[in-house]
Design a protein around this motif. Structure first.
Motif, PDB file in Angstrom:
ATOM      1  N   ILE A  79       0.856  -1.183   0.000  1.00 12.62           N
ATOM      2  CA  ILE A  79       0.000   0.000   0.000  1.00 12.62           C
ATOM      3  C   ILE A  79       0.891   1.231   0.000  1.00 12.62           C
ATOM      4  O   ILE A  79       1.719   1.410   0.886  1.00 12.62           O
ATOM      5  CB  ILE A  79      -0.955   0.008   1.208  1.00 12.62           C
ATOM      6  N   HIS A  80       0.732   2.042  -1.037  1.00 11.27           N
ATOM      7  CA  HIS A  80       1.533   3.254  -1.213  1.00 11.27           C
ATOM      8  C   HIS A  80       0.803   4.493  -0.703  1.00 11.27           C
ATOM      9  O   HIS A  80       1.429   5.428  -0.224  1.00 11.27           O
ATOM     10  CB  HIS A  80       1.886   3.413  -2.693  1.00 11.27           C
ATOM     11  N   ALA A  81      -0.524   4.504  -0.799  1.00 11.32           N
ATOM     12  CA  ALA A  81      -1.307   5.657  -0.348  1.00 11.32           C
ATOM     13  C   ALA A  81      -2.695   5.197   0.084  1.00 11.32           C
ATOM     14  O   ALA A  81      -3.261   4.268  -0.495  1.00 11.32           O
ATOM     15  CB  ALA A  81      -1.423   6.688  -1.463  1.00 11.32           C
ATOM     16  N   LEU A  82      -3.225   5.865   1.107  1.00  8.53           N
ATOM     17  CA  LEU A  82      -4.567   5.614   1.614  1.00  8.53           C
ATOM     18  C   LEU A  82      -5.206   6.947   1.952  1.00  8.53           C
ATOM     19  O   LEU A  82      -4.539   7.841   2.468  1.00  8.53           O
ATOM     20  CB  LEU A  82      -4.532   4.792   2.902  1.00  8.53           C
ATOM     21  N   ARG A  83      -6.493   7.046   1.653  1.00  6.26           N
ATOM     22  CA  ARG A  83      -7.216   8.255   2.037  1.00  6.26           C
ATOM     23  C   ARG A  83      -8.680   7.883   2.229  1.00  6.26           C
ATOM     24  O   ARG A  83      -9.281   7.228   1.387  1.00  6.26           O
ATOM     25  CB  ARG A  83      -7.094   9.316   0.943  1.00  6.26           C
ATOM     26  N   HIS A  89     -15.856   4.401   2.412  1.00  3.09           N
ATOM     27  CA  HIS A  89     -14.929   4.072   1.325  1.00  3.09           C
ATOM     28  C   HIS A  89     -13.533   4.611   1.587  1.00  3.09           C
ATOM     29  O   HIS A  89     -13.354   5.552   2.354  1.00  3.09           O
ATOM     30  CB  HIS A  89     -15.448   4.625  -0.008  1.00  3.09           C
ATOM     31  N   ILE A  90     -12.566   3.994   0.909  1.00  2.00           N
ATOM     32  CA  ILE A  90     -11.161   4.382   1.010  1.00  2.00           C
ATOM     33  C   ILE A  90     -10.576   4.433  -0.389  1.00  2.00           C
ATOM     34  O   ILE A  90     -10.792   3.520  -1.193  1.00  2.00           O
ATOM     35  CB  ILE A  90     -10.379   3.355   1.854  1.00  2.00           C
ATOM     36  N   ASP A  91      -9.834   5.509  -0.667  1.00  6.47           N
ATOM     37  CA  ASP A  91      -9.018   5.548  -1.882  1.00  6.47           C
ATOM     38  C   ASP A  91      -7.713   4.846  -1.546  1.00  6.47           C
ATOM     39  O   ASP A  91      -7.083   5.158  -0.542  1.00  6.47           O
ATOM     40  CB  ASP A  91      -8.721   6.989  -2.310  1.00  6.47           C
ATOM     41  N   ILE A  92      -7.319   3.889  -2.366  1.00  6.25           N
ATOM     42  CA  ILE A  92      -6.104   3.125  -2.114  1.00  6.25           C
ATOM     43  C   ILE A  92      -5.236   3.135  -3.365  1.00  6.25           C
ATOM     44  O   ILE A  92      -5.749   3.104  -4.485  1.00  6.25           O
ATOM     45  CB  ILE A  92      -6.437   1.672  -1.688  1.00  6.25           C
ATOM     46  N   GLU A  93      -3.935   3.214  -3.167  1.00  6.33           N
ATOM     47  CA  GLU A  93      -2.970   3.081  -4.259  1.00  6.33           C
ATOM     48  C   GLU A  93      -1.995   1.992  -3.854  1.00  6.33           C
ATOM     49  O   GLU A  93      -1.461   2.013  -2.739  1.00  6.33           O
ATOM     50  CB  GLU A  93      -2.221   4.381  -4.509  1.00  6.33           C
ATOM     51  N   ILE A  94      -1.780   1.042  -4.752  1.00  6.26           N
ATOM     52  CA  ILE A  94      -0.921  -0.103  -4.467  1.00  6.26           C
ATOM     53  C   ILE A  94       0.237  -0.107  -5.455  1.00  6.26           C
ATOM     54  O   ILE A  94       0.024  -0.039  -6.670  1.00  6.26           O
ATOM     55  CB  ILE A  94      -1.706  -1.422  -4.576  1.00  6.26           C
ATOM     56  N   ALA A  95       1.460  -0.161  -4.932  1.00  8.70           N
ATOM     57  CA  ALA A  95       2.655  -0.334  -5.756  1.00  8.70           C
ATOM     58  C   ALA A  95       2.824  -1.845  -5.930  1.00  8.70           C
ATOM     59  O   ALA A  95       3.084  -2.566  -4.962  1.00  8.70           O
ATOM     60  CB  ALA A  95       3.870   0.287  -5.080  1.00  8.70           C
ATOM     61  N   LEU A  96       2.663  -2.311  -7.150  1.00  9.68           N
ATOM     62  CA  LEU A  96       2.665  -3.748  -7.416  1.00  9.68           C
ATOM     63  C   LEU A  96       4.075  -4.325  -7.402  1.00  9.68           C
ATOM     64  O   LEU A  96       5.038  -3.678  -7.826  1.00  9.68           O
ATOM     65  CB  LEU A  96       2.018  -4.021  -8.770  1.00  9.68           C
ATOM     66  N   ASP A  97       4.191  -5.564  -6.924  1.00 10.09           N
ATOM     67  CA  ASP A  97       5.480  -6.261  -6.941  1.00 10.09           C
ATOM     68  C   ASP A  97       5.898  -6.579  -8.373  1.00 10.09           C
ATOM     69  O   ASP A  97       7.072  -6.480  -8.719  1.00 10.09           O
ATOM     70  CB  ASP A  97       5.396  -7.557  -6.135  1.00 10.09           C
ATOM     71  N   GLU A  98       4.938  -6.962  -9.180  1.00 12.68           N
ATOM     72  CA  GLU A  98       5.164  -7.259 -10.606  1.00 12.68           C
ATOM     73  C   GLU A  98       4.147  -6.478 -11.418  1.00 12.68           C
ATOM     74  O   GLU A  98       2.968  -6.449 -11.052  1.00 12.68           O
ATOM     75  CB  GLU A  98       4.986  -8.757 -10.888  1.00 12.68           C
ATOM     76  N   PRO A  99       4.565  -5.851 -12.527  1.00  6.16           N
ATOM     77  CA  PRO A  99       3.599  -5.115 -13.348  1.00  6.16           C
ATOM     78  C   PRO A  99       2.506  -6.033 -13.870  1.00  6.16           C
ATOM     79  O   PRO A  99       2.722  -7.220 -14.094  1.00  6.16           O
ATOM     80  CB  PRO A  99       4.433  -4.569 -14.504  1.00  6.16           C
ATOM     81  N   VAL A 100       1.324  -5.470 -14.072  1.00  9.04           N
ATOM     82  CA  VAL A 100       0.197  -6.236 -14.587  1.00  9.04           C
ATOM     83  C   VAL A 100      -0.223  -5.633 -15.924  1.00  9.04           C
ATOM     84  O   VAL A 100      -0.255  -4.411 -16.091  1.00  9.04           O
ATOM     85  CB  VAL A 100      -0.971  -6.272 -13.575  1.00  9.04           C
ATOM     86  N   ASP A 101      -0.489  -6.495 -16.900  1.00  7.86           N
ATOM     87  CA  ASP A 101      -0.943  -6.052 -18.218  1.00  7.86           C
ATOM     88  C   ASP A 101      -2.454  -5.867 -18.161  1.00  7.86           C
ATOM     89  O   ASP A 101      -3.192  -6.808 -17.885  1.00  7.86           O
ATOM     90  CB  ASP A 101      -0.570  -7.083 -19.281  1.00  7.86           C
TER      91      ASP A 101
END
Length: 139
Positions: A79-83, A89-101
């Protein structure tokens, strides 16, 4: 006493200011806020207030590792950001371990290293694909 909300923290600071005034050492309420925050281990009142407003009630915190599915693809990341966004509800940003297509076409691809979504208490995004499946589903 450990406080869990900004309202409780403000009430505790007010009690501190009142007690100090009764002891003959009056302090401004703003100073009591700062002293209260420092006693709780925070750098200052703003840091404490922000921490108390975090969406940890749903068991989420910055830096946590999460697993789930994004557009049907299995993903893991931090989890990179939460608000908080309203009460539910929550706005969430996730920095992925592996990129996703995120493209289904064989002609080209579009890799994402971070994903963002607004999720509910069930860990599912409010955004949906055309088939009704949530864009993001956390385990």
């Amino acid at each position: 006493m450990t406080v869990k909300t900004v309202k409780e923290a403000k009430a505790q600071a007010k009690r501190l200011a009142d007690a100090m005034a009764r002891a003959g050492n009056p302090v401004a309420l703003s100073k009591a806020y700062e002293l209260n925050a420092q006693a709780a281990g925070y750098a200052d009142w703003n840091t404490m207030a922000a921490a108390l407003k975090r969406p940890e009630a749903q068991g989420l915190a910055l830096g946590d590792t999460v697993r789930g599915r994004y557009l049907g693809h299995p993903v893991t990341g931090r989890i990179h950001a939460l608000r908080r966004k309203g009460a539910a509800h929550i706005d969430i940003e996730i920095a992925l371990d592996e990129p996703v297509d995120v493209v289904e076409s064989k002609a080209f691809s579009s890799l994402r290293r971070r994903v963002r979504a607004t999720i509910g208490a069930d860990g599912r995004s409010i955004g949906r694909r055309s088939d009704g499946v949530a864009h993001l589903e956390l385990d």
